[in-house]
Each structure stands twice: as structure tokens, then as C-alpha cells.
Design an enzyme around this catalytic site. Structure first.
Site, PDB file in Angstrom:
ATOM      1  N   ASP A   1      16.377   5.691  -1.727  1.00  0.00           N
ATOM      2  CA  ASP A   1      16.019   5.116  -0.834  1.00  0.00           C
ATOM      3  C   ASP A   1      18.052   5.296  -0.449  1.00  0.00           C
ATOM      4  O   ASP A   1      18.255   4.514   0.670  1.00  0.00           O
ATOM      5  CB  ASP A   1      16.511   3.345  -0.956  1.00  0.00           C
TER       6      ASP A   1
ATOM      7  N   GLN B   1       5.115   2.077  -3.703  1.00  0.00           N
ATOM      8  CA  GLN B   1       4.218   0.944  -2.676  1.00  0.00           C
ATOM      9  C   GLN B   1       2.691   1.508  -2.461  1.00  0.00           C
ATOM     10  O   GLN B   1       1.739   0.127  -3.297  1.00  0.00           O
ATOM     11  CB  GLN B   1       4.624   1.521  -1.355  1.00  0.00           C
TER      12      GLN B   1
ATOM     13  N   ARG C   1       8.005  -8.164  -7.593  1.00  0.00           N
ATOM     14  CA  ARG C   1       7.220  -7.289  -7.619  1.00  0.00           C
ATOM     15  C   ARG C   1       6.570  -9.157  -9.046  1.00  0.00           C
ATOM     16  O   ARG C   1       6.041  -9.459  -9.915  1.00  0.00           O
ATOM     17  CB  ARG C   1       7.314  -6.903  -8.760  1.00  0.00           C
TER      18      ARG C   1
HETATM   19  C1  S3P Z   1       9.671   0.841  -3.155  1.00  0.00           C
HETATM   20  C2  S3P Z   1       9.448   2.099  -2.576  1.00  0.00           C
HETATM   21  C3  S3P Z   1      10.345   3.164  -2.019  1.00  0.00           C
HETATM   22  C4  S3P Z   1      11.285   2.332  -1.500  1.00  0.00           C
HETATM   23  C5  S3P Z   1      11.168   0.814  -1.283  1.00  0.00           C
HETATM   24  C6  S3P Z   1      11.259  -0.281  -2.067  1.00  0.00           C
HETATM   25  C7  S3P Z   1       9.171  -0.329  -3.989  1.00  0.00           C
HETATM   26  O1  S3P Z   1       9.358   3.387  -0.703  1.00  0.00           O
HETATM   27  O2  S3P Z   1      11.586   3.254  -0.285  1.00  0.00           O
HETATM   28  O3  S3P Z   1      12.526   0.820  -0.770  1.00  0.00           O
HETATM   29  O4  S3P Z   1       9.593  -1.564  -4.048  1.00  0.00           O
HETATM   30  O5  S3P Z   1       8.476   0.437  -4.482  1.00  0.00           O
HETATM   31  P1  S3P Z   1       8.013   4.149  -0.808  1.00  0.00           P
HETATM   32  O6  S3P Z   1       7.147   3.757  -2.098  1.00  0.00           O
HETATM   33  O7  S3P Z   1       7.513   4.220   0.631  1.00  0.00           O
HETATM   34  O8  S3P Z   1       8.321   5.246  -1.017  1.00  0.00           O
END
Ligand code: S3P
Length: 450
Positions: free
Chosen positions: A333, A182, A38
Site C-alpha cells: 500500500d 486477503q 480482523r
Molecule cells: C490487506 C491486504 C492487502 C492490502 C490491503 C489490506 C489486508 O491487500 O493492500 O490494504 O488487510 O489483508 P491484498 O491482500 O489484496 O494484497
């Protein structure tokens, strides 16, 4: 699809971990992966030079850095973990000349698709075999509502994907059907370029680094409660993003591996410095404390809009607990490593509501179950729940298939440090996506991994 370049597979790196002495010392864990991605993305959209210290130099984040350069930013590494990125400002992305290849990184590609979706450029996104198998409809659906055209997609919303971003994105109110930071971030990043307010509603709150960093860079973001566990996030479009100097805290998801080793290997005593402490990322620590883990806060401070903590972790006698489904987003995770730790606890650890684990870098529910099976740990999957029948020990002796998944690789190497027989994994090469010197760091505190 002739525009698409096929990536070459990496050479597999088999490794084995075995019992040695205790895990002892002080470590600094590499920068948080989510915040690193980000920081670069917002650096790309700010006018002027942002400086980032402690950036994670894992393959996933390096793919994002390259993608920022393909879209017109000047990106420069000025020292270990120190990066400078100069963006030209919101609305000023250049059309990329080549395919944007995100390798193994779901976060990189989904967030970048959101960002590009708010700009009138065409771009092709691709990744490795693992990333090509993951669902992208979850971001394409809201981005289409905002005016993005999906020109090419494989197999009902998989990579490779070509989009044409919207000249004037439509601000929307979007309630995501899946709890995903995400998806939320992709919508907000597209919403930056939209006139008016973009709102994301999440039934379960997910990691909030996009919201926090958007505020740091000068955007107007407001967050309200929604229902019992959810949030409503509203962003005012077309802000002027100002470049920042940021320090990325240590990644708690990477720290989970040495923390696990310190808990399950007898007589261990480990200090971890400068870890991100964010309530939307701390589900594993809460669970471990309920299991009886000896984890102490030594010091805490504020850095770049986040709290940072030093932790001391000691070998502990653990008991099985039930982990409620609503805790999943704050430790999504960490289930593979929790399953390993649970093998060394006494009694059942019941992990509820793990459907999202099926669409990570691998089907993590299946990969964890197979790894436990190979190492003689009794467990069962009931629907979306995983139950590990902890016996205070793990026989080990198995070879684990890692399926291009860094967290499966690191989790089962940690098992081998405490199991009766060594644990082998078929491929540690994907560890470099999130934790480049994992093996070196673990050896430095006494682990036998080779
Ligand atoms: C993340 C969101 C998570 C996570 C990934 C990192 C992020 O995924 O599993 O390792 O940085 O936004 P999801 O948004 O699919 O849950």
C-alpha cells in the site's frame, strides 16, 4: 439484479496542499486497518464479549462493524476507539436481512465473504463503484472449492455477489496464484468452520495478522517456511474461539504519509508513537533507510501479539534506490507515497513487480503516473515496474485525480507540502476510509492543507 441497492455517490472534497514551515511535533496515528477488521471478525466468532481499544474508526472498519451486527453480533462503541463486540460463536451466524454493504473496503468484503462462506447462510455483498470494479474471483475460487455456492455475481466475479455458505465446509490445501493476505485470510476464516486442517501456501509471505490474531483467540495455527520467500499456514478447524481484550497498534500504512512529509519538508522533526512494527509490513521503512532517511527507533514494546515502536523522523537528503519485487507484499500500500518521496530524492528509484497495484482501490500504477505527470515529475512505467527519475525537487502545480482512492489523495497532498507550487487533489472524501482526521493531524504538525 433487483435485490441490490445502489449507493449514492459522496460529494467530492477538493483540497490543496502548499509549502509552509517544517513538520514538527509528536503524533499518534490511528489504529491499524488490517488488525481492526480482523479484531471485529474474530470477535464475531468468539463466544462472549471482546474488548478492542484503539480500533480504527475509519469508514472501512465501520462497514465491517455494521456487517458483524447484521450477522448477529452485538457491537457497541464504549468510547473513542473503544469497542465491545459479543459474538455467539463459530457456526452461529444469523442470515443477514439486507445487503451487506462494504463501501470502499476490499479487505472488509473479502474477509467477510470467507467468514460467511463457512456458515450455511445466504448473503449479498456490495460496495461502491471502486469496490464493484475490483476482482473477487481470487476469493470466490477457493471458497467454491470449500463448498460455497456463488448464486449471483456481476461481470465475471465482481460485486454485487450473493453466496450461500457451506453447511460443512471442506478443508482444503490452497496455493494462491496472487500474493494476497486477503485471499489467505478468506480461506482461513472459512476453514475455521471446516472439520480437519485447512492449509494456505503462499509463494511470497504476506501480512500475517489473521494468523497472529487467530492464535490470540485460541485457534491452533502453525506456520512453516515454504521456498525462499513463502509460507505454509495450517489451521485446525472448529476451534473454540475465546473472547479477547485487544489493543490495536498504530497503522504503519497511515503513518507513511506524515513520515513522508517529515522527510521531504526542510528542517522537519517528527515523533510518531505506538506504530505497528511487523516485518511483513515494514518494506517502506527498509526502503527509506536505504535511501538515506533519518529514522530512529525510540522505544519498542509488545501489545496484543504484535510489536509496537515509537519512531523519530527528520528531514533527510535522499538518494534513489532499487526496490526488489519480492519486497512488494511488505509495502504493497506504500508505493504511491514512495513514488512521491522518490520525486524528492536524487537519482532513479526503480520499483519492481507492481502488478497488484492495478487492482487496488484504483489502478494505482496509472493514478500515480498521472499524478507525477501533472506535477512535472519525470518517470516511466516499464511493464509492471515504475521508475521515478528523482531530481531532489518537484515542480508541483498540478491537479491530481484521486479515483476514489484514499492513498492517492494523501500521497499527493504530501507532495504539495514540499513542491515548488501547490498540489491540488480533486477529492479528499475517501481519506475517511482509513485515516479519518488526516487533515487535522497534519495541520497540527504544521502542514498547510485546505
Ligand atoms: C490487506 C491486504 C492487502 C492490502 C490491503 C489490506 C489486508 O491487500 O493492500 O490494504 O488487510 O489483508 P491484498 O491482500 O489484496 O494484497
Amino acid at each position: 439484479m433487483n435485490t441490490i441497492v445502489t449507493r449514492h455517490a459522496k460529494a467530492a472534497q477538493p483540497f490543496e496542499a502548499r509549502r509552509l514551515g517544517p513538520i514538527k511535533g509528536r503524533v499518534r496515528i490511528p489504529g491499524d486497518k488490517s488488525i481492526s477488521h480482523r479484531s471485529l471478525l474474530l470477535g464475531l466468532l468468539a463466544i462472549g464479549e471482546s474488548e478492542i481499544e484503539g480500533l480504527l474508526e475509519g469508514e472501512d472498519v465501520l462497514a465491517t462493524a455494521r456487517a458483524c451486527a447484521q450477522l448477529g453480533a452485538s457491537v457497541e462503541r464504549t468510547g473513542p476507539g473503544s469497542w465491545r463486540i459479543s459474538g455467539a460463536g463459530l457456526g452461529s451466524l444469523l442470515p443477514p436481512k439486507d445487503v451487506i454493504d462494504f463501501g470502499n473496503s476490499g479487505t472488509g468484503v473479502r474477509l467477510m465473504m470467507g467468514l460467511v462462506a463457512g456458515h450455511p447462510v445466504e448473503a449479498v455483498f456490495d460496495g461502491d463503484a471502486s469496490l464493484r470494479s475490483r476482482p473477487m474471483r481470487r476469493v470466490l475460487d477457493p471458497l467454491s472449492k470449500m463448498g460455497t455456492e456463488i448464486l449471483v455475481q456481476a461481470d465475471g466475479g465482481k460485486l454485487p455477489i450473493k453466496i450461500r455458505g457451506a453447511r460443512d465446509p471442506i478443508p482444503i490445501e490452497y496455493e494462491s496464484p496472487v500474493p494476497s493476505a486477503q485471499v489467505k485470510s478468506a480461506v482461513l476464516l472459512c476453514g475455521l468452520a471446516a472439520p480437519g486442517e485447512t492449509t494456505v501456501i503462499e509463494r511470497e509471505a504476506t501480512r500475517d495478522h489473521t494468523e497472529r490474531l487467530l492464535s490470540c483467540f485460541g485457534a491452533d495455527v502453525s506456520v512453516a517456511k515454504h521456498g525462499v520467500h513463502g509460507r505454509r499456514i495450517t489451521l485446525k478447524g472448529r476451534p473454540e474461539l475465546k473472547p479477547q481484550k485487544l489493543r490495536v497498534p498504530g497503522d504503519p500504512s497511515s503513518a507513511a504519509f506524515p513520515i513522508a512529509a517529515a522527510l521531504i519538508v526542510k528542517n522537519s522533526d517528527l515523533v510518531l508513537e505506538g506504530l505497528l512494527d511487523n516485518p511483513l509490513r515494514s518494506g517502506l521503512l527498509a526502503t527509506l533507510k536505504e535511501m538515506g532517511a533519518k529514522i530512529e527507533d525510540l522505544a519498542r514494546r509488545e501489545e496484543s501479539g504484535e510489536t509496537v515502536v515509537d519512531l523519530r523522523v527528520r528531514a533527510s537528503t535522499l538518494k534513489g534506490v532499487e526496490v526488489p519485487a519480492e519486497r512488494a507484499p511488505s509495502m504493497i500500500d506504500e508505493y504511491p507515497i514512495l513514488a512521491v518521496i522518490a520525486s524528492f530524492a536524487e537519482g532513479d528509484t526503480v520499483m519492481r513487480g507492481l502488478s497488484e497495484l492495478r487492482v487496488k482501490e484504483s489502478d494505482r500504477l496509472a493514478a500515480v503516473a498521472a499524478g507525477l505527470q501533472a506535477n512535472g515529475v519525470s518517470h516511466e512505467i516499464q511493464g509492471d515496474d515504475l521508475i521515478v527519475h528523482g531530481k531532489g525537487r518537484a515542480p508541483g502545480g498540478g491537479e491530481v485525480k484521486t479515483h476514489m482512492d484514499h492513498r492517492i489523495a494523501m500521497s499527493f497532498l504530501m507532495m504539495g507540502l514540499a513542491s515548488e507550487k501547490p498540489v491540488a487533489i480533486d477529492d479528499a472524501s475517501f481519506v475517511a476510509t482509513s485515516f479519518p482526521d488526516f487533515v487535522g493531524l497534519m495541520r497540527g504538525v504544521g502542514a498547510d492543507i485546505r
